[in-house]
Each structure stands twice: as structure tokens, then as C-alpha cells.
Design an enzyme around this catalytic site. Structure first.
Site, mmCIF file in Angstrom:
data_model
loop_
_atom_site.group_PDB
_atom_site.id
_atom_site.type_symbol
_atom_site.label_atom_id
_atom_site.label_comp_id
_atom_site.label_asym_id
_atom_site.label_seq_id
_atom_site.Cartn_x
_atom_site.Cartn_y
_atom_site.Cartn_z
ATOM 1 N N THR A 15 107.171 14.177 -5.256
ATOM 2 C CA THR A 15 106.923 13.097 -6.216
ATOM 3 C C THR A 15 105.445 12.833 -6.434
ATOM 4 O O THR A 15 105.010 12.536 -7.540
ATOM 5 C CB THR A 15 107.615 11.805 -5.726
ATOM 6 O OG1 THR A 15 109.011 12.062 -5.569
ATOM 7 C CG2 THR A 15 107.436 10.674 -6.719
ATOM 8 N N SER A 60 111.242 19.041 -1.742
ATOM 9 C CA SER A 60 111.220 19.198 -0.289
ATOM 10 C C SER A 60 112.599 19.505 0.287
ATOM 11 O O SER A 60 112.707 20.014 1.403
ATOM 12 C CB SER A 60 110.622 17.960 0.382
ATOM 13 O OG SER A 60 111.492 16.860 0.305
ATOM 14 N N THR A 167 109.604 10.125 11.658
ATOM 15 C CA THR A 167 110.893 10.334 11.010
ATOM 16 C C THR A 167 110.933 9.464 9.762
ATOM 17 O O THR A 167 110.325 8.382 9.722
ATOM 18 C CB THR A 167 112.054 9.987 11.971
ATOM 19 O OG1 THR A 167 113.278 10.434 11.424
ATOM 20 C CG2 THR A 167 112.136 8.498 12.242
ATOM 21 N N GLN A 278 120.379 9.929 19.614
ATOM 22 C CA GLN A 278 120.542 9.663 18.187
ATOM 23 C C GLN A 278 119.983 8.296 17.806
ATOM 24 O O GLN A 278 119.976 7.934 16.628
ATOM 25 C CB GLN A 278 122.015 9.768 17.770
ATOM 26 C CG GLN A 278 122.973 8.868 18.494
ATOM 27 C CD GLN A 278 124.414 9.128 18.093
ATOM 28 O OE1 GLN A 278 125.051 8.281 17.478
ATOM 29 N NE2 GLN A 278 124.943 10.296 18.424
#
Length: 341
Positions: A15, A60, A167, A278
Site C-alpha cells: 500500500t 505481500s 507481529t 499461541q
């Protein structure tokens, strides 16, 4: 006398490299040869900026290890001619690419700053200009004619992070990334503040470029109700050499007999099993609870507080390097680029 830094801007896609055609509303790739005309503020930076772009900008979502090697080779080919690099990349997989480059660039002694944006560069409320300008400013920081930053980083929304600690946490907010297990390396406000105590210490060795990546890995996220058949069909696949299991909490997993047997079979077959949490933040601590003792007994590799993105990159890197089975666990559990505590 301090020299003026040379910065190479590498546009891969995303972008940040788009501008809107206000007649049609369509987005098109930006001509980076006209960068100063579009962003005249760049002329105030104390550096010389050159640009290079992928022939075809990549979304991406289409990035893969071959694309990572393309970025790597651009840096490799221009390493001696430039003092720093800024890589423009789509935000969706930026943490994966940036993490991979951190392992592929061994003994890095110059900044490689990844950045992108949530809105195109010509939008009214775009975050692209600030992210781009500050990334270039950070890449050009020098002390005694040496770069201040000597690692792969990711800059987004006023904060510079170690790339392999990041992340993506939000698809809409400008604050799209987080580094939950490691502090920001720098913060941009009225002043640009670098937290030097958190930076990687340089090795003073020659750059070594690692291009061999082995992507024969899988990622399994545990969930209540996961069954033996679906679990086994992934782990028992002959093509797969290593598996990352996203476990609960501090590295916990089901204690059912079938789960243990499937893992034991994989370990006996020479496959590498990595345990990562996680949870967005925190660390694996096998043996802390009864539900992880069986994993510890099997010799499962602890991912500690590594992100899944960095674990994937590190596995590909170590498999590609041909690390032998006897030392693989020890090497993975050792911080190589500051990716784990």
C-alpha cells in the site's frame, strides 16, 4: 568531518507504494524516481537517497522465500555502496519477511528498516509519509561515521521494533504492529529517541549472506476438539521435516495418549517439533504444568518467547543450513539475532 549517509530505498510492493487516481478511485504503483517531488520533506534529511523497485510490485500475500532472496540480493549487491537500507513492503506479511532477513543477514553492521502503511501515500490521512520519512531518518543515523542501528528492524506508527520480535495485530489501525516480548528500539515524537540499551551489539565480522532456506515445514494451531486424524495427517506427511505447534498458554497441550504417540512417532522419525505459545505475549515454559511435561519428555524444542513468524523463518534458515540433528535443538533454543530472550 561526518560524511553524508547514502540510503537505498527498496520498494517491493504494498500500500505504501500506491497512489490514488482521484478520477477513477483506482490505486496504481508510485514512481519512486519522483520521490522528492511527491514528498519534498525528504530534502530536509541529512542523507542521499537512491531507489530501486521490483519490476512488478508484489502484494505481500504473494511473498515467499524466493521473494526474500530477491530482497536479500538487492541488499547484498549494494551493501558496500550504502550506509543503510529501507525496505517498503506490504504490511500483511512484513513480519515474516523481516524476520527471515534477520537470519539471512549474518553479522549485519548496517540498518535494514522495513516499513509500510495502512493507507496509500496520496491519501488525505495517510500514515505512509511519516513511516517513510522516519524510517529513512533512522536508517541514516550515524555516530563517528558508523550507523547507530545495526540490525533488521520494522518501523510503524512512531515505533521502531526489532523485526523478528514483531507481529501484525491490527488490519485497520495505524498501530498495526506490536512487539509484546521485547521493548521498542526507538520512538518518534517531538524528538527521535533511540533506546541504545536494547539494540543488538555488532559482531565486527564480515557480512555473511544465507540464501538457502528449506520451507518443508508446517504450522499447527491447537484448539479444543483437535483430533488424531487431522493432527497426524500433517505431522506424518513424509514431505514435512519440521512442525511448529502453537500450544496453549505457557506451552501446554492435550495429554491424551494418541497425541503423545503421534508426536513420539514424528520425533523418532527425525522430525523437528517446535513448541510456541499461541498467546500474543509470554513464553513457553515446558514442565511448569502437568500438561506440558509429556512434551518435555519427548525432547520437543522450546520456542521460548519467539513469535510464530520468527519461528518459521528460523526453522527455514536452520534446515537450509543443514544443522545436524544432535545440535538442532540447542541451536534453535539459542538466540541468534535477538529473536528470543
Amino acid at each position: 568531518m561526518n560524511k553524508k549517509p547514502n540510503i537505498l530505498l527498496v520498494y517491493t510492493g504494498g500500500t505504501i507504494g500506491m497512489i490514488k487516481d482521484y478520477k477513477t478511485g483506482a490505486l496504481r504503483a508510485f514512481d519512486f524516481d519522483k520521490l522528492l517531488k511527491r514528498i519534498p520533506e525528504l530534502s530536509h534529511l541529512n542523507c542521499d537517497i537512491s531507489t530501486i523497485s521490483f519490476e512488478e510490485p508484489m502484494d505481500s500475500s504473494n511473498m515467499n522465500p524466493d521473494s526474500w532472496v530477491r530482497i536479500l540480493e538487492i541488499i547484498e549487491d549494494n551493501y558496500t555502496a550504502f550506509d543503510g537500507f529501507v525496505v517498503l513492503h506490504g504490511s500483511d506479511t512484513m513480519s515474516y519477511t523481516a524476520s527471515a532477513l534477520s537470519f539471512m543477514l549474518e553479522n549485519l553492521s548496517k540498518p535494514v528498516i522495513f516499513t509500510g502503511s495502512q493507507l496509500p501515500i496520496g491519501d488525505l490521512r495517510t500514515d505512509a509519509k511519516e513511516n517513510l520519512i522516519t524510517s529513512i531518518e533512522i536508517a541514516s543515523l550515524m555516530e563517528n561515521n558508523q550507523p547507530v542501528i545495526k540490525e533488521v528492524c520494522l518501523y510503524f506508527e512512531y515505533k521502531l521494533y526489532r523485526a523478528n520480535r514483531t507481529t501484525k495485530i491490527n488490519a485497520e489501525h495505524f498501530q498495526a504492529f506490536a512487539s509484546l516480548n521485547y521493548p521498542a528500539l526507538a520512538e518518534s515524537g517531538v524528538h527521535l529517541k533511540v533506546h541504545k540499551e536494547y539494540l543488538l551489539k555488532p559482531t565486527n565480522k564480515e557480512l555473511v549472506v544465507r540464501k538457502d532456506l528449506d520451507a518443508r515445514i508446517a504450522v499447527i494451531k491447537l484448539f479444543p476438539g483437535i483430533n488424531e486424524h487431522s493432527f497426524e495427517c500433517i505431522i506424518d506427511n513424509d514431505y514435512i521435516k519440521a512442525v511448529i505447534i502453537e500450544t496453549y498458554g505457557a506451552g501446554n497441550a492435550p495429554t491424551e495418549e494418541w497425541f503423545y504417540k503421534v508426536l513420539q512417532k514424528a520425533v523418532d522419525a527425525g522430525k523437528f517439533i517446535v513448541n510456541v505459545t499461541q498467546c500474543s505475549g509470554g513464553s513457553v515454559n515446558m514442565g511448569q504444568y502437568e500438561t506440558s511435561v509429556h512434551l518435555q519428555e519427548l525432547g520437543i524444542i522450546s520456542g521460548k518467547d519467539i513469535t510464530t513468524e520468527a519461528a518459521i523463518a528460523k526453522l527455514m534458515y536452520l534446515l537450509g543450513a543443514g544443522i545436524n540433528k544432535k545440535t538442532f535443538k540447542t541451536v534453535f533454543e539459542t538466540s541468534l539475532r535477538g529473536e528470543m530472550s
